[in-house]
Write a protein that holds these residues in place. Structure first.
Motif, short mmCIF file in Angstrom:
data_model
loop_
_atom_site.label_atom_id
_atom_site.label_comp_id
_atom_site.label_asym_id
_atom_site.label_seq_id
_atom_site.Cartn_x
_atom_site.Cartn_y
_atom_site.Cartn_z
N PHE A 36 -13.46 -11.51 6.36
CA PHE A 36 -14.28 -11.39 7.57
C PHE A 36 -13.50 -11.66 8.87
O PHE A 36 -14.09 -11.74 9.94
CB PHE A 36 -15.48 -12.35 7.50
CG PHE A 36 -16.39 -12.07 6.34
CD1 PHE A 36 -17.24 -10.99 6.36
CD2 PHE A 36 -16.37 -12.89 5.22
CE1 PHE A 36 -18.08 -10.72 5.30
CE2 PHE A 36 -17.20 -12.62 4.14
CZ PHE A 36 -18.07 -11.54 4.19
N LEU A 37 -12.18 -11.79 8.75
CA LEU A 37 -11.40 -12.09 9.96
C LEU A 37 -11.53 -11.00 11.02
O LEU A 37 -11.58 -11.28 12.22
CB LEU A 37 -9.92 -12.28 9.59
CG LEU A 37 -9.52 -13.63 8.98
CD1 LEU A 37 -8.03 -13.64 8.68
CD2 LEU A 37 -9.87 -14.77 9.95
N TRP A 38 -11.60 -9.74 10.57
CA TRP A 38 -11.65 -8.64 11.53
C TRP A 38 -12.91 -8.71 12.40
O TRP A 38 -12.95 -8.17 13.51
CB TRP A 38 -11.61 -7.30 10.79
CG TRP A 38 -12.89 -6.96 10.08
CD1 TRP A 38 -13.21 -7.26 8.79
CD2 TRP A 38 -14.00 -6.27 10.63
NE1 TRP A 38 -14.47 -6.81 8.49
CE2 TRP A 38 -14.97 -6.18 9.62
CE3 TRP A 38 -14.27 -5.71 11.87
CZ2 TRP A 38 -16.20 -5.56 9.81
CZ3 TRP A 38 -15.49 -5.09 12.07
CH2 TRP A 38 -16.44 -5.02 11.05
N MET A 39 -13.95 -9.39 11.89
CA MET A 39 -15.19 -9.50 12.64
C MET A 39 -15.07 -10.38 13.88
O MET A 39 -15.98 -10.44 14.70
CB MET A 39 -16.31 -10.04 11.75
CG MET A 39 -16.77 -9.05 10.69
SD MET A 39 -18.24 -9.62 9.83
CE MET A 39 -18.59 -8.21 8.78
N TRP A 40 -13.94 -11.05 14.01
CA TRP A 40 -13.68 -11.87 15.19
C TRP A 40 -12.76 -11.17 16.19
O TRP A 40 -12.38 -11.76 17.21
CB TRP A 40 -13.06 -13.21 14.77
CG TRP A 40 -13.99 -14.08 13.99
CD1 TRP A 40 -14.12 -14.13 12.63
CD2 TRP A 40 -14.94 -15.00 14.52
NE1 TRP A 40 -15.09 -15.03 12.27
CE2 TRP A 40 -15.61 -15.58 13.42
CE3 TRP A 40 -15.28 -15.41 15.81
CZ2 TRP A 40 -16.61 -16.53 13.57
CZ3 TRP A 40 -16.28 -16.36 15.96
CH2 TRP A 40 -16.93 -16.91 14.86
N LEU A 41 -12.40 -9.93 15.89
CA LEU A 41 -11.50 -9.21 16.79
C LEU A 41 -12.13 -9.02 18.17
O LEU A 41 -13.27 -8.55 18.27
CB LEU A 41 -11.14 -7.83 16.21
CG LEU A 41 -10.22 -7.80 14.99
CD1 LEU A 41 -10.09 -6.37 14.48
CD2 LEU A 41 -8.86 -8.36 15.35
N PRO A 42 -11.40 -9.33 19.25
CA PRO A 42 -11.97 -9.18 20.60
C PRO A 42 -11.86 -7.75 21.13
O PRO A 42 -12.50 -7.42 22.12
CB PRO A 42 -11.13 -10.14 21.44
CG PRO A 42 -9.79 -10.14 20.76
CD PRO A 42 -10.08 -10.01 19.28
N LYS A 43 -11.05 -6.91 20.44
CA LYS A 43 -10.86 -5.54 20.90
C LYS A 43 -11.17 -4.58 19.75
O LYS A 43 -10.59 -4.70 18.67
CB LYS A 43 -9.42 -5.32 21.39
CG LYS A 43 -9.05 -6.18 22.60
CD LYS A 43 -7.62 -5.91 23.05
CE LYS A 43 -7.26 -6.79 24.24
NZ LYS A 43 -5.87 -6.53 24.73
N LEU A 44 -12.06 -3.63 20.03
CA LEU A 44 -12.47 -2.66 19.01
C LEU A 44 -12.18 -1.26 19.52
O LEU A 44 -12.69 -0.85 20.58
CB LEU A 44 -13.97 -2.81 18.71
CG LEU A 44 -14.40 -4.18 18.19
CD1 LEU A 44 -15.91 -4.22 18.00
CD2 LEU A 44 -13.68 -4.53 16.89
N ASP A 45 -11.36 -0.53 18.78
CA ASP A 45 -10.90 0.79 19.20
C ASP A 45 -11.07 1.75 18.03
O ASP A 45 -10.40 1.62 17.00
CB ASP A 45 -9.43 0.71 19.64
CG ASP A 45 -8.92 2.00 20.26
OD1 ASP A 45 -9.54 3.06 20.03
OD2 ASP A 45 -7.90 1.96 20.96
N TYR A 46 -11.96 2.75 18.22
CA TYR A 46 -12.21 3.70 17.15
C TYR A 46 -12.00 5.12 17.68
O TYR A 46 -12.60 5.52 18.67
CB TYR A 46 -13.65 3.56 16.62
CG TYR A 46 -13.94 2.22 16.01
CD1 TYR A 46 -13.53 1.94 14.71
CD2 TYR A 46 -14.60 1.24 16.74
CE1 TYR A 46 -13.79 0.70 14.14
CE2 TYR A 46 -14.86 0.00 16.17
CZ TYR A 46 -14.45 -0.27 14.88
OH TYR A 46 -14.69 -1.50 14.32
N SER A 47 -11.13 5.86 17.00
CA SER A 47 -10.86 7.25 17.35
C SER A 47 -11.03 8.13 16.13
O SER A 47 -10.52 7.81 15.05
CB SER A 47 -9.43 7.40 17.90
OG SER A 47 -9.14 8.76 18.16
#
Length: 411
Positions: A36-47
């Motif tokens: 679940f670490l990714w759920m704390w990411l402050p930047k979300l970039d989806y292409s």
């Protein structure tokens, strides 16, 4: 791997933030600690530009299921870059709604052309207290600004190819951004931009590209440092541009009736660096006291010499003069003639140090101008001529120079 796993979660999240979001999410399979670490990411970039249809379906399911569970107290940036046909407007709106609820700082939505108008922006986006940057880049995104707007932290606003709900939407949005510093507007045909009114005391950078005629044009930005405008409007309309005392750099490409020339030129006379393409230039009463660097487009071969002379007279402290033709202009360009002024402009005698003639065509006017500059510019250090003919090289090399330190460069 064991050494990395011993690091505190805060540091691991910091490491993951430097990876593409897709890669960071994939680390969840490494161990339970990483689940679940990714759920704390402050930047979300989806292409999804290179995604197959099945990959788009998986991403949609993933975001629908997991984005509401995202745990970061602040989302620093949320970026979606996709083909408009891949996701329904309601789906995109729900993702944005979730991001806004997480103290969103920056949002960027980019999508490819679609014939449908996409209403993808939730109304809560226009009252997001934390939002500092909003970028919308894509044909037919609907900007439907509600009556209640409050964006107290928004500093950067980028609107390119969008469609406004009505003619008041743009002004209502801009007027409710009290700390706005950077505004980029690129209009398109049928976008409902009837009036262009920017009255923002805090604005420091303004880029305006308006391909269609509008009925009202107003700019009041006393703090502006950078100004770029590409504007064509030959019909009579209300036009008001206030003086820009702090202007440092301007890029002006305009075409309009001669009654508007003073309204566009006089407000920018405090500029230090100027790139200019203009059909007419009155010049009466204009003084560019601060202008040091001038790039002048010579795409109009029959009027360019008049504009050059007037600008030289009006710029007593000019140090750099660059005559060129903008790449997007398909005319031959160049100086058709050179009618030298009766008196040598002050800047040529006392301040001009660099002269450049880009895309030299070897016309008589260009040759006479270059010889005139070499003969009279006492402080000239470099004169650069691009693409000269062999005969012109010889003639210019043998011409007299007022400055012994001047180097003649051919590229």
């Amino acid at each position: 791997m064991d050494k990395i796993s011993r690091l505190p979660d805060e540091l691991l999240v910091k490491i993951l933030s430097f990876l593409p979001t897709k890669v960071a999410v994939s680390t969840s399979i490494l161990s339970k600690q990483w689940d679940f670490l990714w759920m704390w990411l402050p930047k979300l970039d989806y292409s999804t530009r290179k995604y197959s249809e099945s990959e788009c379906v998986r991403l949609r399911c993933f975001l629908n299921r997991n984005l509401p569970l995202h745990r970061a107290p602040v989302i620093e940036s949320f970026r979606l870059d996709f083909l408009a046909s891949q996701f329904k407007p309601m789906t995109i709106r729900s993702w944005l709604l979730t991001a806004v609820s997480r103290n969103l700082l920056e949002v960027e939505i980019s999508h490819a052309y679609t014939k449908k108008v996409l209403n993808i922006l939730p109304s809560s986006l226009y009252t997001c207290k934390s939002l500092a940057s909003l970028k919308l880049n894509g044909m037919r995104t609907l900007v439907d600004v509600p009556r209640m707007v409050s964006l107290p932290c928004l500093k950067n606003l980028w609107l390119e190819g969008v469609k406004y709900k009505n003619e008041d939407s743009l002004q209502r949005l801009i007027s409710n951004c009290p700390v706005l510093e950077d505004l980029f507007l690129n209009g398109c045909k049928g976008d409902n931009m009837v009036k262009f009114i920017v009255i923002v005391p805090s604005l420091q950078r303004l880029t305006v590209i308006i391909p269609e005629d509008i009925d009202e044009f107003v700019i009041d930005t006393p703090s502006l440092k950078y100004f770029k405008i590409d504007y064509c409007n030959y019909k009579r309309h209300h036009c008001l541009i206030e003086y820009m005392p702090k202007l440092e750099e301007a890029y002006v490409e305009v075409s309009f009736d001669d009654i508007y020339i003073e309204r566009f030129i006089k407000p920018i006379t405090s500029v230090k660096r100027l790139t200019l393409c203009i059909e007419l230039y009155g010049g009466d009463g204009f003084v560019f006291n601060q202008l040091e660097h001038l790039q002048l487009c010579t795409c109009d071969e029959y009027k360019s010499d008049e504009i050059v002379v007037r600008l030289l007279k009006d710029s007593p402290n000019l140090r750099v003069l660059d005559l060129f033709k903008m790449k997007c202009h398909d005319t031959i360009g160049g100086l058709y003639r050179w009618n030298q002024p009766s008196t040598v402009p002050e800047c040529i005698l006392s301040s001009l140090q660099t002269f450049k003639c880009s895309g030299y065509l070897g016309t008589r006017g260009e040759r006479d101008l270059v010889i005139y500059i070499l003969k009279n510019a006492n402080q000239l250090k470099t004169a650069t001529i691009l693409f000269p003919t062999v005969d012109m090289k010889k003639e210019l090399t043998l011409s007299s120079r007022a400055s012994n330190a001047c180097q003649l460069v051919f590229d």
